[in-house]
Write a protein that holds these residues in place. Structure first.
Motif, short mmCIF file in Angstrom:
data_model
loop_
_atom_site.label_atom_id
_atom_site.label_comp_id
_atom_site.label_asym_id
_atom_site.label_seq_id
_atom_site.Cartn_x
_atom_site.Cartn_y
_atom_site.Cartn_z
N CYS A 332 0.84 -1.19 0.00
CA CYS A 332 0.00 0.00 0.00
C CYS A 332 0.88 1.25 0.00
N TYR A 333 0.39 2.30 -0.65
CA TYR A 333 1.08 3.59 -0.68
C TYR A 333 0.05 4.69 -0.43
N THR A 334 0.36 5.57 0.50
CA THR A 334 -0.57 6.64 0.85
C THR A 334 -0.57 7.77 -0.15
N THR A 335 0.43 7.83 -1.01
CA THR A 335 0.50 8.85 -2.06
C THR A 335 0.64 8.17 -3.41
N PHE A 336 -0.27 8.51 -4.32
CA PHE A 336 -0.21 7.96 -5.67
C PHE A 336 -0.74 9.03 -6.62
N ARG A 337 0.13 9.48 -7.54
CA ARG A 337 -0.28 10.51 -8.50
C ARG A 337 0.37 10.25 -9.85
N VAL A 338 -0.41 10.49 -10.88
CA VAL A 338 0.08 10.37 -12.26
C VAL A 338 -0.03 11.74 -12.91
N GLU A 339 1.10 12.29 -13.36
CA GLU A 339 1.10 13.62 -13.95
C GLU A 339 0.56 13.57 -15.38
N ASP A 340 0.45 14.74 -16.02
CA ASP A 340 -0.22 14.82 -17.31
C ASP A 340 0.66 14.27 -18.43
N GLU A 341 0.07 14.21 -19.63
CA GLU A 341 0.79 13.62 -20.76
C GLU A 341 1.99 14.48 -21.17
N GLY A 342 1.90 15.81 -20.93
CA GLY A 342 3.04 16.65 -21.23
C GLY A 342 4.27 16.26 -20.43
N ARG A 343 4.06 15.67 -19.24
CA ARG A 343 5.17 15.15 -18.42
C ARG A 343 5.28 13.63 -18.57
N HIS A 344 4.67 13.11 -19.62
CA HIS A 344 4.78 11.69 -19.99
C HIS A 344 4.18 10.79 -18.90
N PHE A 345 3.10 11.27 -18.23
CA PHE A 345 2.40 10.51 -17.19
C PHE A 345 3.37 10.03 -16.11
N ARG A 346 4.23 10.94 -15.68
CA ARG A 346 5.24 10.61 -14.66
C ARG A 346 4.59 10.17 -13.36
#
Length: 451
Positions: A332-346
């Motif tokens: 489990c991870y309390t932080t999970f984020r996917v950035e936008d396509e301009g940042r290549h879904f980092r």
């Protein structure tokens, strides 16, 4: 024969023929030494010795004249350069003045245009404000004339919104008939009757309300919040809040005894049935949009939808994995984020817990862009990690987790298959990955208690 030639010949004969007397010591006696005649070439030799001094003196004179001439030229050139500098300074000063004047004129012109546009905009805002006041007053009149609306809206059921829209539409139709009737009779429209423009605006608003869904859940937690007793299954969600872009997803709603453990959006499902049900070696566009059939085997939620959800608020993620020999593991991870396509879904991930004993997901994949077989963005110089492992992922060089790879055909833990690094490689044949807003369980409990 000339005279001096005869002298030279005579002298030579005397030297050769005449015997020389020597003293007891063997030296020539002074009485017999002859004085040599004067060298006829002496003037030449003297002249040659004086030539070098004359040449040097002439050369020095020429150098002095050349130096004086050069100094004169340098002084003239210096005067010309000074004059050119003065002229250049003057030109630069004039050019600067012209530029400043032109800029000042442009700024004045721009300020005038901005003031004019602000004046027009202010007038439009005032007009819009008056229109809003008029609409507000007309809405109050509608509320006064609609009977039974309080009874309709008191229950809070979504279907009642449709009933309310229909009632408002009927009222506008009645108002339109009144307007048309009074106009036909040549009389003025009464103050308590809506004007035609307002009726048209309300008609447009009602049409939009009828076309839009009454409730747009962004993810499964929104559905669970409003309907916690709903069983797990496939639901339509709207990650971008666009009613024209629904996304079907499997929602884990938890159990009746643990409703606070519901509201999970399942973003990845893998199960090994005849070595997998679908191919995960897909293109960038497919991973961006999502693929598979939720609830019918295996699927991927989609990178665009993951970004639309996780950039709005903090999310957590839960990995449930089954090793084909060692059983179940979770991370489990309390932080999970996917950035936008301009940042290549980092990927941004943090806050690890679980029984896999090793934070493999963050240690190798945090901060990495997503890679697919046709878009290589990993750090491996020797090739493409996605193509090499058979599925897109947040690869580095290449992975310590790879949940979109091919399924294992044996228990070989060194094989390049779907796996997770713990003390040793876990060889996985079943994986579920699900997300929901962070601390949703606590907020759900508080919401339940308050109700």
């Amino acid at each position: 024969m000339k005279l001096y030639d005869c002298v030279w010949v005579l002298w030579a004969v005397v030297v050769v023929v005449a015997p020389q007397k020597t003293s007891a010591a063997g030296k020539v006696h002074l009485d017999y030494t002859m004085t040599l005649p004067e060298d006829p070439l002496q003037p030449v030799w003297d002249r040659l010795e004086s030539i070098s001094q004359e040449v040097l003196t002439g050369l020095q004179l020429q150098m002095t004249q050349y130096l004086r001439k050069t100094q004169d030229n340098l002084e003239s050139l210096s005067l010309k350069i000074s004059a050119l500098e003065d002229k250049l300074d003057s030109s630069i000063s004039n050019f600067r003045s012209q530029i400043m004047e032109e800029i000042a004129d442009q700024l004045t012109s721009m300020e005038t245009n901005v003031r004019e546009k602000l004046s027009v905009l202010s007038g439009r805002i005032t007009l819009s404000s008056d229109t809003l006041v008029n609409i507000s007053s007309n809405v109050i009149r509608i509320n006064e004339k609609v009977s039974g609306i309080d009874d309709v809206t008191s229950s809070g059921d979504i279907n009642n919104c449709t009933v309310l829209v229909d009632r408002v539409g009927d009222l506008m139709n009645e108002q339109q008939l009144i307007i048309e009737g009074q106009t036909a009779n040549g009389s003025q429209v009464a103050e308590n009757v809506l004007d035609e423009e307002t009726v048209q605006e309300l008609r447009s608003a009602v049409a939009q309300l009828r076309e839009s869904p009454a409730f747009l859940p962004r993810d499964c937690s929104d559905l669970h919040w409003h309907q916690p007793q709903s069983p797990s299954g496939v639901f339509q969600t709207y990650p971008t809040m666009d009613p024209k872009m629904p996304v079907a997803v499997w929602c884990d709603m938890g159990q009746n005894a643990t409703l606070d453990d519901g509201g999970w959006t399942v973003i990845l499902r893998r199960q090994n049935t005849s070595w997998g049900l679908i191919d995960f070696n897909r293109t960038w566009s497919e991973y961006r949009a999502g693929f598979g059939m939720p609830g019918e085997g295996e699927w991927w939620y989609g990178l665009a939808s993951l970004h639309a959800l996780t950039y709005r608020q903090p999310y957590e993620v839960h990995f449930l994995m089954h090793d084909m020999e060692l059983g179940y593991y979770d991370a489990c991870y309390t932080t999970f984020r996917v950035e936008d396509e301009g940042r290549h879904f980092r990927l941004i991930v943090d806050g690890f817990s679980g029984n896999v004993t090793y934070d493999a997901f963050k240690s190798r994949h945090n901060g990495q862009p997503f890679s697919t077989k046709d878009v290589d963005q990993d750090d491996w110089i020797g090739g493409n990690c996605a193509a090499n492992n058979g599925g897109g992922w947040w690869y580095q060089r290449c992975h310590r987790t790879s949940l979109t790879a091919t399924f294992p055909t044996s228990s070989d833990r060194a094989a390049r298959t779907i796996r997770w690094l713990a003390r040793d490689w876990l060889v996985l044949d079943d994986v579920t990955v699900k997300i929901r807003p962070s601390t949703y369980g606590l907020r759900f409990d508080s919401h339940s208690y308050s109700n």
